[in-house]
Scaffold this active site. Sequence first.
Site, PDB file in Angstrom:
ATOM      1  CB  SER A  53      20.630-102.849 -16.213  1.00 34.10           C
ATOM      2  OG  SER A  53      21.306-104.277 -16.239  1.00 34.10           O
ATOM      3  CG  ASP A  56      21.461-105.777  -8.760  1.00 35.37           C
ATOM      4  OD1 ASP A  56      21.949-106.652  -9.529  1.00 35.37           O
ATOM      5  OD2 ASP A  56      21.735-104.750  -9.485  1.00 35.37           O
ATOM      6  CG  HIS A  80      19.136-105.879 -12.019  1.00 38.43           C
ATOM      7  ND1 HIS A  80      20.403-104.969 -11.906  1.00 38.43           N
ATOM      8  CD2 HIS A  80      18.780-106.135 -13.205  1.00 38.43           C
ATOM      9  CE1 HIS A  80      20.901-104.913 -13.008  1.00 38.43           C
ATOM     10  NE2 HIS A  80      19.857-105.373 -14.104  1.00 38.43           N
TER      11      HIS A  80
END
Length: 360
Positions: free
Chosen positions: A214, A297, A336
């Site tokens: 991320s 995601d 995610h």
Amino acid sequence: MAPRPVSRIAGHFDLSPNCPSDCADKSSHRFGGYGLMGRLKRIFLWLLVIYISVPFIVKLCPSIQAKLVFLNFVRLPYFIDLKRPQDQGLNHTINFYLQPEPGINIGVWHTVPSQMWKEAQGKDREWYDSTFKSPNPVIMYLHGNAGTRGGDHRVQLYKVLSGLGYHVVTFDYRGWGDSDGSPSERGMTSDALFLYQWLKLKAGSKPLHLWGHSLGTGVASNLARHLCDRGIPPDSLILESPFTNIREEAKSHPFSMVYRYLPVELWDCVCILMIQNIVLIVEHISCPLLILHAEDDSVVPFQLGKKLYDMASQSKSLVGHKVQFIPFPFSLAYKHKFIYRSPELPHILSNFFGMTHPQA
Ligand SMILES: *[C@@H]1O[C@H](CO)[C@@H](O)[C@H](O)[C@H]1NC(C)=O
């Protein structure tokens, strides 16, 4: 003691029989003055004012913008003691602190390959440092925004990777977790560079891989670029759920969905945090690159990872290096944070590293 509050609550609900006349009275009173439409108009106008002013407030106060991107003040789970990785089920991990700059201590966890877990019981920092002499490769993990190095989805990944026989070293950037200082893009990158150099000394000629997740994919890419510029590329760069640049990410983040139709130019002028532009960075990286992204995601949309891969596969600096993109289908629901759950992950990694894992 217990019955009292219960009866009070019941009493409260008992008011309802009186309500019809009461409520009708009040509402006629309330709406009588302006009329329902007038009230709705006022509410709508207020919402409009808020809607329009938020981007400008964010633009004018870079510190708010930085807070929204870093989310370092969100410490989930709240009550975990980062000095005790064993509380998270990591019985082969040591916690310690490094000092990238005077006055800035950053918290680090070193997890040894899980086959060493019995030996590791009760051992100190010196023993852990000595395990770097084993031939097992090292993975340096750079986490995303919000939370700490002890976040559950992160811990689960350390378990998977150490279970395959890798050393996993993870840390909290300054301003996160129990690390000192306040967060900044410069600080994140220099902490990462410091830890990398520290690890390189320990790891010697063993493979040292970078794994970013991320927001950490921005830091990991930036670090890889620094290293490539210096002619000492990392052994590989793994980007899990990466974005392309902060502008596109901000535009597609669920929190800013109400603003998704703002013209791109407006986003450009609102966004001030720009250095982590991975699309530009991949033009300067020369080491094997693996991108992992789940189709479902919702925090960093799959399209951004795909776009990054498309750019990377055209990048001149990456010619001659492995560049792989692994999508995880919608049906798996890894979203995610849950790619660590994939039973395919060990195979994906051994294929990418071009070797079998140290520990089967
Ligand atoms: C310690 O961790 C290892 C690796 O995760 C696990 O296999 C083992 O069962 C754990 N031992 C204890 C006593 O919890």
